[in-house]
Design a protein around this motif. Structure first.
Motif, PDB file in Angstrom:
ATOM      1  N   GLN A 244      -2.606   5.325  -6.474  1.00 58.91           N
ATOM      2  CA  GLN A 244      -3.870   5.113  -5.772  1.00 58.91           C
ATOM      3  C   GLN A 244      -5.024   5.672  -6.583  1.00 58.91           C
ATOM      4  O   GLN A 244      -4.895   6.688  -7.272  1.00 58.91           O
ATOM      5  CB  GLN A 244      -3.827   5.777  -4.395  1.00 58.91           C
ATOM      6  CG  GLN A 244      -4.990   5.365  -3.504  1.00 58.91           C
ATOM      7  CD  GLN A 244      -4.893   5.925  -2.105  1.00 58.91           C
ATOM      8  OE1 GLN A 244      -4.249   6.947  -1.889  1.00 58.91           O
ATOM      9  NE2 GLN A 244      -5.499   5.252  -1.145  1.00 58.91           N
ATOM     10  N   ASP A 245      -6.160   5.009  -6.479  1.00 62.11           N
ATOM     11  CA  ASP A 245      -7.367   5.354  -7.225  1.00 62.11           C
ATOM     12  C   ASP A 245      -7.188   5.171  -8.735  1.00 62.11           C
ATOM     13  O   ASP A 245      -7.781   5.890  -9.541  1.00 62.11           O
ATOM     14  CB  ASP A 245      -7.805   6.789  -6.939  1.00 62.11           C
ATOM     15  CG  ASP A 245      -9.275   6.990  -7.272  1.00 62.11           C
ATOM     16  OD1 ASP A 245     -10.038   6.011  -7.189  1.00 62.11           O
ATOM     17  OD2 ASP A 245      -9.652   8.124  -7.628  1.00 62.11           O
TER      18      ASP A 245
ATOM     19  N   TYR B 232     -10.780  -2.033  -2.048  1.00 62.38           N
ATOM     20  CA  TYR B 232     -11.347  -1.109  -1.054  1.00 62.38           C
ATOM     21  C   TYR B 232     -10.304  -0.097  -0.594  1.00 62.38           C
ATOM     22  O   TYR B 232     -10.615   1.078  -0.365  1.00 62.38           O
ATOM     23  CB  TYR B 232     -11.868  -1.914   0.128  1.00 62.38           C
ATOM     24  CG  TYR B 232     -12.387  -1.070   1.268  1.00 62.38           C
ATOM     25  CD1 TYR B 232     -13.627  -0.437   1.179  1.00 62.38           C
ATOM     26  CD2 TYR B 232     -11.644  -0.919   2.440  1.00 62.38           C
ATOM     27  CE1 TYR B 232     -14.100   0.339   2.220  1.00 62.38           C
ATOM     28  CE2 TYR B 232     -12.116  -0.147   3.482  1.00 62.38           C
ATOM     29  CZ  TYR B 232     -13.342   0.476   3.368  1.00 62.38           C
ATOM     30  OH  TYR B 232     -13.810   1.256   4.404  1.00 62.38           O
ATOM     31  N   LEU B 233      -9.041  -0.542  -0.466  1.00 58.74           N
ATOM     32  CA  LEU B 233      -7.979   0.344  -0.013  1.00 58.74           C
ATOM     33  C   LEU B 233      -7.500   1.281  -1.120  1.00 58.74           C
ATOM     34  O   LEU B 233      -7.195   2.451  -0.857  1.00 58.74           O
ATOM     35  CB  LEU B 233      -6.786  -0.483   0.503  1.00 58.74           C
ATOM     36  CG  LEU B 233      -7.002  -1.272   1.792  1.00 58.74           C
ATOM     37  CD1 LEU B 233      -5.779  -2.124   2.082  1.00 58.74           C
ATOM     38  CD2 LEU B 233      -7.281  -0.334   2.958  1.00 58.74           C
TER      39      LEU B 233
ATOM     40  N   GLN C 285     -15.217   1.711  -8.107  1.00 59.25           N
ATOM     41  CA  GLN C 285     -15.177   0.546  -7.225  1.00 59.25           C
ATOM     42  C   GLN C 285     -15.671  -0.734  -7.913  1.00 59.25           C
ATOM     43  O   GLN C 285     -16.225  -0.691  -8.999  1.00 59.25           O
ATOM     44  CB  GLN C 285     -16.024   0.804  -5.980  1.00 59.25           C
ATOM     45  CG  GLN C 285     -15.265   1.499  -4.872  1.00 59.25           C
ATOM     46  CD  GLN C 285     -14.113   0.642  -4.335  1.00 59.25           C
ATOM     47  OE1 GLN C 285     -13.951  -0.518  -4.721  1.00 59.25           O
ATOM     48  NE2 GLN C 285     -13.295   1.214  -3.465  1.00 59.25           N
TER      49      GLN C 285
ATOM     50  N   TYR D 252       0.839  -1.206   0.000  1.00 60.40           N
ATOM     51  CA  TYR D 252       0.000   0.000   0.000  1.00 60.40           C
ATOM     52  C   TYR D 252       0.871   1.252   0.000  1.00 60.40           C
ATOM     53  O   TYR D 252       0.615   2.218  -0.744  1.00 60.40           O
ATOM     54  CB  TYR D 252      -0.907  -0.015   1.235  1.00 60.40           C
ATOM     55  CG  TYR D 252      -1.750   1.225   1.382  1.00 60.40           C
ATOM     56  CD1 TYR D 252      -2.935   1.360   0.675  1.00 60.40           C
ATOM     57  CD2 TYR D 252      -1.361   2.264   2.226  1.00 60.40           C
ATOM     58  CE1 TYR D 252      -3.712   2.500   0.795  1.00 60.40           C
ATOM     59  CE2 TYR D 252      -2.127   3.404   2.355  1.00 60.40           C
ATOM     60  CZ  TYR D 252      -3.300   3.519   1.645  1.00 60.40           C
ATOM     61  OH  TYR D 252      -4.056   4.652   1.767  1.00 60.40           O
TER      62      TYR D 252
ATOM     63  N   THR E 276     -10.608   4.984  -4.420  1.00 59.56           N
ATOM     64  CA  THR E 276     -11.331   5.914  -3.550  1.00 59.56           C
ATOM     65  C   THR E 276     -12.534   6.549  -4.243  1.00 59.56           C
ATOM     66  O   THR E 276     -13.420   7.057  -3.575  1.00 59.56           O
ATOM     67  CB  THR E 276     -10.371   7.027  -3.086  1.00 59.56           C
ATOM     68  OG1 THR E 276      -9.782   7.660  -4.229  1.00 59.56           O
ATOM     69  CG2 THR E 276      -9.258   6.455  -2.212  1.00 59.56           C
ATOM     70  N   THR E 277     -12.550   6.527  -5.567  1.00 59.57           N
ATOM     71  CA  THR E 277     -13.697   7.061  -6.298  1.00 59.57           C
ATOM     72  C   THR E 277     -14.804   6.011  -6.367  1.00 59.57           C
ATOM     73  O   THR E 277     -14.563   4.902  -6.843  1.00 59.57           O
ATOM     74  CB  THR E 277     -13.287   7.463  -7.733  1.00 59.57           C
ATOM     75  OG1 THR E 277     -12.217   8.411  -7.665  1.00 59.57           O
ATOM     76  CG2 THR E 277     -14.464   8.068  -8.471  1.00 59.57           C
TER      77      THR E 277
ATOM     78  N   THR F 112       0.929   3.871  -3.111  1.00 60.13           N
ATOM     79  CA  THR F 112       0.504   5.233  -2.791  1.00 60.13           C
ATOM     80  C   THR F 112       1.627   6.223  -3.094  1.00 60.13           C
ATOM     81  O   THR F 112       1.392   7.305  -3.652  1.00 60.13           O
ATOM     82  CB  THR F 112       0.101   5.323  -1.310  1.00 60.13           C
ATOM     83  OG1 THR F 112      -0.926   4.374  -1.042  1.00 60.13           O
ATOM     84  CG2 THR F 112      -0.418   6.716  -0.983  1.00 60.13           C
TER      85      THR F 112
END
Length: 273
Positions: free
Chosen positions: A134-135, A211-212, A220, A125, A215-216, A129
């Motif tokens: 991420q996302d 899920y981690l 998902q 993670y 973020t949008t 990141t």
């Protein structure tokens, strides 16, 4: 006579196990057609007293089920295709090429299977990141692009590819890429089918990593979207049953299509393991 009795006992036991395994799915399917009062009733029946499609109509109100279904399908198909290709390539290299350090390198690949997934969760993670992924779907696809289990499975299936056929192709002037795509891949179709089913199921059911990283809400996956049916004080079981029923349709289709080859591929790897 004794063999026939043993066969009957075996089949009876298998039917009993099958019934225990399938019954929850049948109950979930039937409950998806019940109204909320009947689902919460103490007096339960397998078949609905009043059939309704309200639960299926309501799942679109909780979240954009079509979009999330498409996201899950896109990621599952893409990751499965990439992982199968890289695994077949890795298995072919380990199975058919002789080079220094092959044994220790293959042992290192196998050793990665022994590391619990939760151990690498935080470092992974942090790494993704920090890389600004991420996302993005790249954060979902890249970690699953290479599968140590897939390389192991394909390495085991390479015994089905005769060395004589490969040598004959090389003598005829075939390139290594031609041999890999036109000879090795078709002869490994059973193992490919088995790995494709495993990989598709893993990606389709994966919850924590998407899920981690995503973020949008519109990006998902369906497994994360199903949690919206559970609130702090109540759960919409009718909608949850309907959405879960929809979510398992691709899994059933994939298994039905590749069922025979899945069994053959898994059995082949198990025997040679």
């Amino acid at each position: 006579m004794r063999r026939r009795i043993a066969s009957i006992c075996l089949n009876t036991g298998l039917l009993a196990v099958s019934a225990v395994t399938i019954f929850p799915f049948v109950w979930m399917l039937m409950s998806s057609f019940k109204n909320a009062d009947e689902i919460a009733s103490v007096d339960q029946h397998l078949l609905p007293r009043v059939w309704t499609l309200a639960n299926y109509r309501s799942i679109q109100e909780h979240f954009d089920v079509v979009r999330l279904f498409g996201n899950s399908l896109l990621l599952s198909v893409a990751i499965t295709g990439i992982a199968v290709y890289t695994s077949l390539l890795g298995g072919y290299v380990f199975g058919k090429y002789r080079f220094r350090g092959r044994g220790p390198l293959f042992a290192l690949v196998l050793a990665t299977m022994m590391i619990p997934w939760a151990v690498v969760l935080i470092p992974r993670y942090t790494m993704f990141t920090g890389a600004g992924l991420q996302d993005s779907y790249a954060s979902i696809i890249i970690p699953a692009a290479i599968s140590s289990f897939g390389i192991f499975l394909m390495r085991q299936s390479m015994d089905n590819v005769p060395d004589e056929v490969l040598e004959a192709a090389r003598i005829d002037g075939a390139s290594e890429l031609y041999i890999f795509h036109r000879i090795v891949a078709p002869l490994s179709v059973n193992a490919i089918s088995a790995l494709a089913i495993f990989q598709f199921l893993w990606v389709w059911e994966d919850y924590l990593w998407p899920y981690l990283m995503l973020t949008t809400p519109s990006k998902q996956v369906l497994a994360v979207g199903l949690t919206t049916f559970s609130g702090q004080y109540s759960t919409d079981y009718g909608g949850l049953f309907a959405a879960t029923t929809v979510s398992i349709i691709p899994v059933v289709i994939v298994y039905v299509i590749f069922q025979k080859r899945f069994v053959a591929g898994a059995a082949s790897a198990a025997v040679k393991g």
